[in-house]
Design a protein around this motif. Structure first.
Motif, PDB file in Angstrom:
ATOM      1  N   LEU A 144     -33.312   4.122  -6.642  1.00  0.00           N
ATOM      2  CA  LEU A 144     -33.540   3.745  -8.035  1.00  0.00           C
ATOM      3  C   LEU A 144     -32.413   2.897  -8.608  1.00  0.00           C
ATOM      4  O   LEU A 144     -32.654   1.944  -9.365  1.00  0.00           O
ATOM      5  CB  LEU A 144     -33.729   5.024  -8.857  1.00  0.00           C
ATOM      6  N   HIS A 145     -31.151   3.233  -8.246  1.00  0.00           N
ATOM      7  CA  HIS A 145     -30.028   2.509  -8.850  1.00  0.00           C
ATOM      8  C   HIS A 145     -29.951   1.064  -8.396  1.00  0.00           C
ATOM      9  O   HIS A 145     -29.222   0.264  -8.997  1.00  0.00           O
ATOM     10  CB  HIS A 145     -28.714   3.223  -8.528  1.00  0.00           C
ATOM     11  N   PRO A 199     -38.373   6.286 -14.359  1.00  0.00           N
ATOM     12  CA  PRO A 199     -37.677   7.040 -13.304  1.00  0.00           C
ATOM     13  C   PRO A 199     -36.177   7.194 -13.565  1.00  0.00           C
ATOM     14  O   PRO A 199     -35.595   8.238 -13.244  1.00  0.00           O
ATOM     15  CB  PRO A 199     -37.934   6.205 -12.045  1.00  0.00           C
ATOM     16  N   ARG A 200     -35.550   6.169 -14.160  1.00  0.00           N
ATOM     17  CA  ARG A 200     -34.118   6.266 -14.438  1.00  0.00           C
ATOM     18  C   ARG A 200     -33.836   7.327 -15.497  1.00  0.00           C
ATOM     19  O   ARG A 200     -32.875   8.109 -15.380  1.00  0.00           O
ATOM     20  CB  ARG A 200     -33.582   4.905 -14.887  1.00  0.00           C
ATOM     21  N   GLU A 233     -34.293  10.740 -13.957  1.00  0.00           N
ATOM     22  CA  GLU A 233     -33.132  11.036 -13.115  1.00  0.00           C
ATOM     23  C   GLU A 233     -31.939  11.432 -13.969  1.00  0.00           C
ATOM     24  O   GLU A 233     -31.174  12.345 -13.609  1.00  0.00           O
ATOM     25  CB  GLU A 233     -32.796   9.801 -12.270  1.00  0.00           C
ATOM     26  N   GLN A 234     -31.775  10.799 -15.105  1.00  0.00           N
ATOM     27  CA  GLN A 234     -30.681  11.149 -16.011  1.00  0.00           C
ATOM     28  C   GLN A 234     -30.859  12.561 -16.560  1.00  0.00           C
ATOM     29  O   GLN A 234     -29.892  13.319 -16.686  1.00  0.00           O
ATOM     30  CB  GLN A 234     -30.627  10.133 -17.159  1.00  0.00           C
ATOM     31  N   ARG A 256     -32.357  14.984 -15.007  1.00  0.00           N
ATOM     32  CA  ARG A 256     -32.245  15.945 -13.920  1.00  0.00           C
ATOM     33  C   ARG A 256     -30.818  16.111 -13.424  1.00  0.00           C
ATOM     34  O   ARG A 256     -30.417  17.215 -13.037  1.00  0.00           O
ATOM     35  CB  ARG A 256     -33.157  15.513 -12.774  1.00  0.00           C
ATOM     36  N   THR A 257     -30.040  15.057 -13.401  1.00  0.00           N
ATOM     37  CA  THR A 257     -28.746  15.090 -12.729  1.00  0.00           C
ATOM     38  C   THR A 257     -27.548  15.107 -13.667  1.00  0.00           C
ATOM     39  O   THR A 257     -26.435  15.421 -13.222  1.00  0.00           O
ATOM     40  CB  THR A 257     -28.604  13.878 -11.791  1.00  0.00           C
ATOM     41  N   ALA A 290     -42.473  10.922 -11.249  1.00  0.00           N
ATOM     42  CA  ALA A 290     -41.015  10.897 -11.049  1.00  0.00           C
ATOM     43  C   ALA A 290     -40.413  12.288 -11.038  1.00  0.00           C
ATOM     44  O   ALA A 290     -39.193  12.425 -10.896  1.00  0.00           O
ATOM     45  CB  ALA A 290     -40.356  10.049 -12.132  1.00  0.00           C
TER      46      ALA A 290
END
Length: 817
Positions: free
Chosen positions: A669-670, A707-708, A711-712, A714-715, A747
């Motif tokens: 993703l990054h 998705p970004r 992800e932010q 989640r992490t 996602a």
């Protein structure tokens, strides 16, 4: 009736053997080395004591008193008799191999000796361990000693809290001898005994330290023991002993050096040794230093090229350099410790080279020229850095090559890289890029590759004219693939746009001695002593001037044909070149469009599926590399779109289709950030929205932005970051596009949303409930929402009657509860 402790015959034998095996005959611990490199604690005395010689010549083998003392070792004898017998046999065994063979002709003798290690008498334990030590010094009897359970019994003995130093010495020396055998090394190392050996390195008795060090030196000869030894903490303790200047530590320093050199054969453990302040330096032979010619009548200078000038004439014998440190301290010069250490190290190593004393001991220990070529020594980092820099200025090609590779190995952190820079290594390595020998050039590039990780070293390489020489290597068609990759790595770091920004906005208050400025010089003057630094690059020579059409063509050809890892670096260099408008026409004419097409075509292939675990692991690595290459190519394309001459040559629709496929594929993703940015720039530049049928912005939202944000959520460890992500995500979902809710579910956003409901508050809690409510409108998401544990959390919110209880109730009604 009391039993007589010493029968008359045994008394006679005891007195005779005690006299011939007198304590004065006991030898000191001497470390000898076998052909396989293992060391043994074996007292070697070729000349037997006169009384023992008389005993051997006068006593018949069949009528020997040795048998009497062996029988005295029996378990049914009085403990004092057994003690006297083992002491006598121990002293007798020190007479040499013949005496040991006379004892070993009696089966079961060693088992009786091992049983005496359980004695409560210190003298008995010392004598038993000493006898086992002398017997185990003979290769033929090591297996017998080991099979008798001596290793385990010695381990039990050494576990005692209070033990006499003599007992510890003899016990450890026995294990030292046994550790010569490779199969016994593994047996000793796998035992819980190893941490105890490491502990004995801190013992107050030097003999105990030496024995423990000898065991570790032998264990290190088996690579299978290395991980166990490192985990036991061997490296820090041995490094401290090696660097110690205590008198009488010669043997333990030698053992520590042997062990650390064996461990440093592994690249990972070598890093641990370097972190302890020790450097592995190749032994090139004293003959190689004969080509060293120190300059006479030369002005003193710092190792990195800084010139130091005096009003008076310098001494031809180097006295001016010798007194330089004193003068600098007297004048209060602002020199960092790293510069001072570089000066001291250079002076010491050049002094050894002048008098011919360098590597004399190592050369005596080497048995042949071939073994010398594989030999290394350990030096403290200050001397090691200076020694390696001294070697690379010699004439011996093999020595230069080995030293350059050692510099590469040692350059593991910023401190070491700056140490080599201050010692003048960069200047000499840059000169080696023009060396006639191909292997030497490869070694120099390898060293510069490792050193150039430092931004300061990159500046020095450029200031010394390294960019021109590296570009010449790049343009050479005969350059090997490995050398080409290292060359590109260095040029990528030199031309890195981030470093370029650092150069422009560097703090003006930084000490001038730390800056390397192209085409300028700096100086300091204190009472007639002047320090000045001038760069070796001529004024007016700039980065863009060394880039010509041949270089650009070469770079584009590499971008077209190389691996993803190399494509990342080449795209970064071309991004720097594209900043100058005069080069854009050359880049366009050289076929940059086809090169970018190759990179994007590779990224648009969704081949990330695998049938087994190994394939999945390899594909993850491949996806990461391809993703980074695509991101670098997208940055290059975005920069080239700023120039009209490039825009006229590009097929915009073709690149848009490729980038859209990449945006939807499974690259990390990054790496999609620059793909999305480049897509938006292409759309706005060429007005492609009507031709595509729908906006590119929506695809960027679905495949990059959502998705970004998930992800932010989640992490991220910060609550503020997670809350900001969910609020931003709710704004996107609230636009009412069905694909957005599906993208959130795809996602994996359901589980982090439930976590935010449990811990969230205010706007973040309301946004999380709103997104989950939209997701609950699709029945395929119900199972995931329930599995995430949303139902009890929602019930708690309803029962609390807080501000969001109505929204939570609506969400509960949509779920099959």
């Amino acid at each position: 009736m009391a039993r007589c402790r010493n029968p008359p015959a045994w008394n006679c034998a005891a007195r005779f053997l005690l006299r011939c095996g007198r304590p004065a005959a006991r030898c000191l611990l001497v470390r000898t080395s076998r052909d396989d490199g293992a060391a043994e604690a074996n007292p070697r005395d070729p000349a037997l004591p006169p009384d023992v010689e008389m005993f051997n010549s006068s006593v018949n083998a069949k009528d020997s008193y040795v048998g009497l003392f062996v029988r005295m070792l029996g378990l049914d004898n009085d403990p004092l008799d057994r003690e006297q017998a083992v002491i006598t046999l121990w002293k007798y065994s020190e007479g040499g191999k013949n005496c040991i063979e006379a004892i070993m002709q009696f089966p079961g003798c060693i088992n009786l000796v091992v049983s005496l290690l359980k004695s409560e008498s210190c003298s008995t334990c010392e004598a038993a361990a000493g006898l086992l030590r002398t017997v185990s010094s003979i290769n033929l009897y090591r297996d017998i000693v080991a099979e008798s359970g001596a290793i385990e019994e010695i381990f039990r003995l050494l576990c005692q809290s209070f033990l006499a130093p003599e007992v510890k010495e003899q016990s450890l020396c026995t294990l030292w001898n046994l550790s010569i055998d490779e199969k016994l090394r593994v047996r000793i190392a796998n035992n819980d005994f190893l941490p105890m050996v490491v502990k004995f390195l801190d013992d107050e008795e030097i003999k105990v330290k030496e024995a423990a060090g000898g065991i570790l030196a032998n264990l290190a000869l088996s690579p299978c023991n290395h991980s166990i030894m490192v985990e036991a903490g061997v490296i820090p303790k041995l490094a401290d002993l090696f660097k110690s200047n205590n008198e009488g530590y010669k043997i333990i320093r030698k053992e520590a050096k042997t062990t650390l050199l064996e461990l440093s054969k592994d690249g990972y453990y070598r890093i641990l040794v370097i972190e302890e302040g020790l450097i592995r330096v190749p032994v090139v032979g004293a003959a190689a230093y004969k080509s060293f010619r120190p300059q006479t009548y030369s002005w003193p200078s710092l190792p990195d090229g800084t010139e130091i000038q005096r009003n008076s004439r310098p001494s031809r014998y180097g006295a001016s350099e010798l007194l330089l440190g004193l003068n600098i301290r007297e004048k209060n010069f602002n020199l960092e410790n790293m510069k001072v250490h570089a000066m001291v190290g250079r002076s010491q190593q050049q002094f050894l080279a002048r008098i011919g004393a360098i590597e004399m001991e190592d050369e005596r220990n080497s048995q042949s020229e071939s073994s010398l070529n594989q030999q290394y020594t350990l030096l403290p980092w200050m001397d090691g850095v200076a020694r390696l820099v001294l070697i690379i200025v010699l004439e011996d090609v093999s020595a230069i090559t080995r030293a350059a590779y050692s510099i590469a190995d040692v350059s593991i952190n910023e401190r070491m890289r700056l140490s080599f820079k201050e010692a003048g290594a960069v200047r000499h390595l840059v000169k080696l890029l023009q060396h006639d020998n191909e292997a030497t050039r490869d070694a120099a590039v390898h060293a510069l590759d490792r050193l150039s990780v430092s931004y300061v070293v990159c500046q020095t390489i450029e200031a010394e004219g390294g960019s021109d020489l590296l570009i010449n290597i790049l343009k050479d068609s005969n350059t090997s693939s490995s050398l080409l990759e290292m060359t590109v790595n260095i040029l990528c770091r030199i031309f890195d746009p981030v470093n370029d920004v650092k150069t422009k906005f560097q703090d003006k208050f930084v000490d001038e001695s730390e800056k390397v400025l192209i085409g300028t010089s700096s100086s300091q003057d204190f009472d007639g002593l002047s320090i000045s630094k001038t760069s070796s690059v001529s004024e007016g020579t700039t980065r863009e001037k060394i880039i010509d059409s041949d270089v650009i063509v070469c770079l584009i050809d590499i971008l077209r044909t190389s691996s993803p890892n190399l494509q990342i670096k080449v795209a970064s260099i071309l991004e720097f070149v594209a900043a100058f408008e005069q080069h854009v026409a050359t880049i366009t004419a050289a076929g940059i469009n086809s090169a970018l097409d190759v990179v994007f075509q590779k990224g648009s292939l969704d081949g990330m599926d695998g049938d087994d675990d190994n394939a999945l692991e390899w594909n993850a690595i491949e996806a990461e590399e391809i993703g980074l290459a695509v991101a670098a190519a997208s940055r290059l394309l975005a920069k080239l779109l700023n120039f009209e001459q490039f825009c006229h040559s590009i097929d915009a629709m073709h690149f848009v289709h490729l980038l859209r496929k990449i945006l939807k594929c499974n690259i990390p993703l990054h790496t999609k950030d620059w793909v999305a940015a480049c897509l938006i720039k292409l759309e706005s530049k060429f007005g492609l929205a009507s031709n595509l049928g729908h906006s590119i912005d929506m695809e960027v939202t679905l495949y990059e932005m959502i998705p970004r944000l998930v992800e932010q959520m989640r992490t991220s460890f910060a609550d503020e970051s997670r809350e900001a992500a969910v609020i931003e995500l709710n704004k996107i979902i609230s636009e009412g596009v069905m694909e957005c809710t599906r993208a959130v579910a795809a996602a994996g956003g359901i589980f982090p949303l439930v976590e935010l409901i449990k811990d969230g508050r205010g706007d973040a809690l309301e946004a999380s409930l709103a997104i989950l409510h939209n997701l609950s409108m699709h029945t395929e998401n119900h199972a995931a929402i329930i599995a995430a544990g949303a139902v009890p959390i929602l019930k708690r919110i309803v029962l609390s009657e807080g501000p969001q209880w109505k929204r939570a109730l609506r969400l509960l009604r949509t779920l099959p509860t």
